[in-house]
Scaffold this motif. Structure first.
Motif, PDB file in Angstrom:
ATOM      1  N   ILE A 150       0.961  -1.142  -0.087  1.00  0.00           N
ATOM      2  CA  ILE A 150       0.135   0.125   0.184  1.00  0.00           C
ATOM      3  C   ILE A 150       0.861   1.304  -0.018  1.00  0.00           C
ATOM      4  N   VAL A 191      -6.842  -1.213   0.194  1.00  0.00           N
ATOM      5  CA  VAL A 191      -6.364  -1.058   1.448  1.00  0.00           C
ATOM      6  C   VAL A 191      -7.418  -2.149   2.357  1.00  0.00           C
ATOM      7  N   PHE A 237      -4.059   5.409   7.151  1.00  0.00           N
ATOM      8  CA  PHE A 237      -4.293   5.765   5.799  1.00  0.00           C
ATOM      9  C   PHE A 237      -5.056   6.865   5.525  1.00  0.00           C
ATOM     10  N   HIS A 293      -6.953   9.421   3.236  1.00  0.00           N
ATOM     11  CA  HIS A 293      -7.515   9.212   1.641  1.00  0.00           C
ATOM     12  C   HIS A 293      -8.518  10.439   1.419  1.00  0.00           C
ATOM     13  N   VAL A 314      -5.536   6.471  -1.372  1.00  0.00           N
ATOM     14  CA  VAL A 314      -4.466   6.830  -0.265  1.00  0.00           C
ATOM     15  C   VAL A 314      -3.466   8.246  -0.826  1.00  0.00           C
ATOM     16  N   ILE A 344       0.449   7.993   4.238  1.00  0.00           N
ATOM     17  CA  ILE A 344       0.402   6.791   5.186  1.00  0.00           C
ATOM     18  C   ILE A 344       1.128   7.193   6.475  1.00  0.00           C
TER      19      ILE A 344
END
Length: 176
Positions: free
Chosen positions: A105, A114, A147, A149, A154, A157
């Protein structure tokens, strides 16, 4: 169109085609980034950086840099990863592209991927009227990935201690 105009246009097209073809100089060829150079952020930290490390320890080992023009200390060799310290301990890593999790990811990954990689992920909604991203919190014991988004993919992180990741989301986020 007269034959002379047609011939002129054909000659121009041929010249343009020939000038754009042929071998490219080596400095003009983009080389793909080696796979080994992609930073992997896991729930322990990075290869040479662990959650819970002190600022003093990372500085002594030459990993923590304060001599660059950034909003805080940076990690040598990890340009797209920002450390977040609380009480002199590393508690979170704020990672951008091309950093990735062991499951692959990264920024730009669709949120459906995800959810597939982390089936117990918890949805976190940004407060109405703010320009903050929604979040997906994937917790494993006292550690987690957050995450951020935009509803589709995304954007960032954040990895580290679950309580700090959640608190960062609730109180507002920013790497500085």
């Amino acid at each position: 169109m007269k034959l002379r105009q047609f011939g002129f246009i054909a000659a121009l097209l041929l010249a343009a085609s020939v000038s754009g073809s042929g071998p490219m100089p080596p400095e003009g060829i983009a080389l793909p980034e080696p796979v080994a150079s992609v930073t992997v952020v896991d729930l322990d930290g990075l290869t040479d950086v662990d959650f819970g490390d002190t600022e003093a320890e990372l500085t002594r080992r030459g990993i923590l840099r304060t001599d660059v023009d950034a909003c805080g200390p940076t990690l040598a060799g990890h340009a797209m990863v920002s450390p977040i310290f609380i009480d002199d301990r590393l508690v979170l890593l704020w990672a951008g592209d091309p950093a990735r999790t062991p499951e692959g990811i990264t920024a730009g990954t669709p949120i459906a991927e995800v959810r597939a990689a982390y089936p117990t992920v918890r949805e976190l909604r940004a407060p109405q009227g703010t320009y903050r991203f929604d979040g997906l919190l994937a917790r494993d014991g006292d550690r987690a990935y957050l995450f951020l988004h935009d509803g589709r993919t995304v954007q960032k992180i954040i990895a580290g201690y679950a309580s700090w990741a959640h608190r960062l989301f609730v109180e507002g986020h920013g790497p500085c």
